[in-house]
Enzyme design. Structure first.
Site, mmCIF file in Angstrom:
data_model
loop_
_atom_site.group_PDB
_atom_site.id
_atom_site.type_symbol
_atom_site.label_atom_id
_atom_site.label_comp_id
_atom_site.label_asym_id
_atom_site.label_seq_id
_atom_site.Cartn_x
_atom_site.Cartn_y
_atom_site.Cartn_z
ATOM 1 N N ARG A 163 -33.729 31.732 -30.168
ATOM 2 C CA ARG A 163 -32.654 31.886 -29.190
ATOM 3 C C ARG A 163 -33.193 32.713 -28.015
ATOM 4 O O ARG A 163 -33.259 33.945 -28.065
ATOM 5 C CB ARG A 163 -31.432 32.506 -29.855
ATOM 6 C CG ARG A 163 -30.971 31.632 -31.024
ATOM 7 C CD ARG A 163 -29.835 32.190 -31.826
ATOM 8 N NE ARG A 163 -29.654 31.395 -33.049
ATOM 9 C CZ ARG A 163 -28.808 31.695 -34.020
ATOM 10 N NH1 ARG A 163 -28.032 32.780 -33.909
ATOM 11 N NH2 ARG A 163 -28.713 30.927 -35.098
ATOM 12 N N HIS A 252 -25.059 23.628 -36.062
ATOM 13 C CA HIS A 252 -24.941 25.084 -35.935
ATOM 14 C C HIS A 252 -24.682 25.491 -34.479
ATOM 15 O O HIS A 252 -25.206 26.492 -33.991
ATOM 16 C CB HIS A 252 -26.206 25.773 -36.458
ATOM 17 C CG HIS A 252 -25.953 27.146 -37.019
ATOM 18 N ND1 HIS A 252 -25.852 27.406 -38.372
ATOM 19 C CD2 HIS A 252 -25.784 28.347 -36.421
ATOM 20 C CE1 HIS A 252 -25.649 28.692 -38.566
ATOM 21 N NE2 HIS A 252 -25.594 29.280 -37.394
ATOM 22 N N ASP A 283 -18.138 20.376 -36.593
ATOM 23 C CA ASP A 283 -18.015 21.397 -35.551
ATOM 24 C C ASP A 283 -18.999 21.095 -34.432
ATOM 25 O O ASP A 283 -19.760 20.140 -34.487
ATOM 26 C CB ASP A 283 -18.187 22.815 -36.110
ATOM 27 C CG ASP A 283 -19.613 23.148 -36.535
ATOM 28 O OD1 ASP A 283 -20.544 22.367 -36.257
ATOM 29 O OD2 ASP A 283 -19.811 24.209 -37.157
ATOM 30 N N ILE A 286 -16.060 21.771 -29.757
ATOM 31 C CA ILE A 286 -14.614 21.504 -29.704
ATOM 32 C C ILE A 286 -13.981 22.457 -28.687
ATOM 33 O O ILE A 286 -14.049 23.672 -28.841
ATOM 34 C CB ILE A 286 -13.964 21.688 -31.085
ATOM 35 C CG1 ILE A 286 -14.597 20.760 -32.124
ATOM 36 C CG2 ILE A 286 -12.452 21.481 -30.994
ATOM 37 C CD1 ILE A 286 -14.350 19.297 -31.914
ATOM 38 N N GLY A 306 -15.407 27.890 -33.225
ATOM 39 C CA GLY A 306 -16.034 29.203 -33.275
ATOM 40 C C GLY A 306 -16.015 29.944 -31.958
ATOM 41 O O GLY A 306 -15.250 30.893 -31.776
ATOM 42 N N ARG A 307 -16.846 29.530 -31.014
ATOM 43 C CA ARG A 307 -16.970 30.275 -29.758
ATOM 44 C C ARG A 307 -15.625 30.499 -29.060
ATOM 45 O O ARG A 307 -15.371 31.622 -28.590
ATOM 46 C CB ARG A 307 -17.947 29.569 -28.816
ATOM 47 C CG ARG A 307 -19.425 29.686 -29.229
ATOM 48 C CD ARG A 307 -20.309 29.017 -28.185
ATOM 49 N NE ARG A 307 -21.726 29.118 -28.483
ATOM 50 C CZ ARG A 307 -22.447 28.176 -29.099
ATOM 51 N NH1 ARG A 307 -21.842 27.067 -29.526
ATOM 52 N NH2 ARG A 307 -23.744 28.334 -29.306
#
Length: 357
Positions: A163, A252, A283, A286, A306-307
């Protein structure tokens, strides 16, 4: 403040979070090709709506893992939520409980799984496989004892992806944020330029999961075991053969293998391959109730978000997450009705067409 779209919440979160913390949440791995592709893939899916249907009683409820949920959606596991708001996971759990939506407690939560599960509602527990198998299985036992309803076993993190935002930022956890479920030491707090302290520490703690790991978890609990991070049809079939109660079709969030196919691209094939043998969730990207409708039309049992939940948490704490979930509920119902669907089951019978974006 009132938010009318998830994009409003993203802007609000960007305004209040330090840059390196926003990057930790927003970033993907490598060139972020998979991160971008998750959105592009969803934008290419078009639903073919049905007309002249009876819409007097539209319901967004589903049954999943033996219980009712208000939406075909659950809150995804996200690590270290106190990075985004002092109440962290507790604020998210309370809002999800009140909305009737399952929420997933992360192995790397910044509040203990017992404290979070005590909020009530429908907690699931996400498991990372640790180098010490006994510690992994102890987390499973603790989750079951705390009242969690499913074990969401993340299988796509033998180690963390590269990352680059975190590496450039030399990202490290602030001293007041820790992995509350186990003694994670202090490595994740040591700042070094060019290195993600979180990734470095994770590499010391995690081990690659195998099918033998899946069997060990299944033998250790009566809860449904959901394998998160499945993208290959062959792995989906094997998950069913291994007794998985569900799978999450996922790359992920574009944070592991850069260039991994978006989950939404594989969803239809995987739903067909497992042929009802387990729940199939998806996922990645979305961002609206319309996206939820697209996923259900492709056969998903539910989606994980999530985010956007973390944007809402950063923007306004528990009230922000409440607003987000209410907004998504309104959008899902609206999209279903406009597509001629009185139920999520009807949405799964919609046809779709791929367009050009």
């Amino acid at each position: 403040m009132t938010y009318v779209s998830l994009a409003d919440l993203e802007r609000a979160a960007r305004d209040v979070l330090p840059g390196e913390i926003f990057d930790f949440l927003a970033g993907g791995s490598g060139t972020e090709a998979s991160l971008v592709a998750n959105r592009t893939a969803l934008e290419r899916v078009f639903v073919i709506p049905r007309m002249l249907r009876d819409l007097t009683d539209v319901t967004t409820e589903i049954d999943i893992f033996g219980r009712r949920a208000a939406l075909p959606m659950a809150v995804a596991p996200v690590a270290y939520q106190r990075l985004f708001h002092p109440e962290g996971e507790l604020a998210v759990a309370r809002a999800a409980r009140d909305a009737g939506v399952p929420y997933t407690i992360c192995t790397l939560s910044s509040v203990s799984l017992e404290e979070i599960a005590a909020v009530g509602g429908r907690p699931w527990f996400q498991l990372y496989w640790l180098r010490d198998e006994k510690r992994s299985l102890d987390l499973v036992r603790r989750a079951e004892d705390a009242g969690c309803e499913a074990i969401v076993f993340t299988v796509d993190v033998p180690w963390m992806g590269r990352r680059l935002r975190d590496m450039r930022n030399g990202f490290a956890l602030p001293e007041w944020v820790t992995a509350a479920n186990f003694d994670a030491g202090t490595a994740a707090h040591r700042r070094t330029q060019g290195v993600s302290a979180v990734a470095d520490h994770t590499a010391r703690e995690f081990a690659p999961a195998t099918w033998e790991s899946v069997e060990a978890v299944r033998a250790h609990t009566d809860l449904p075991v959901v394998l998160k991070g499945i993208l290959a049809v062959e792995d989906a079939r094997r998950a069913v053969d291994a007794g998985a109660g569900g799978i999450v079709v996922s790359n992920h969030g574009g944070r592991q293998l850069d260039g991994a196919v978006p989950g939404i691209e594989m969803l239809g094939e995987i739903v067909a391959a497992v042929s009802g043998g387990c729940e199939v969730l998806v996922d990645g990207g979305i961002r609206s109730g319309g996206d939820v409708l697209k996923a259900t039309a492709l056969g998903a049992s539910a989606v994980l978000v999530g985010r956007p939940v973390m944007w809402a948490l950063a923007a306004a704490g528990q009230d922000g997450v409440r607003q987000l979930l209410e907004l998504l509920a309104e959008e899902v119902r609206d999209a279903m009705g406009l597509a001629g669907c009185e139920s999520v089951g009807a949405a799964r019978r919609l046809n779709t067409k791929l367009g050009v974006v």
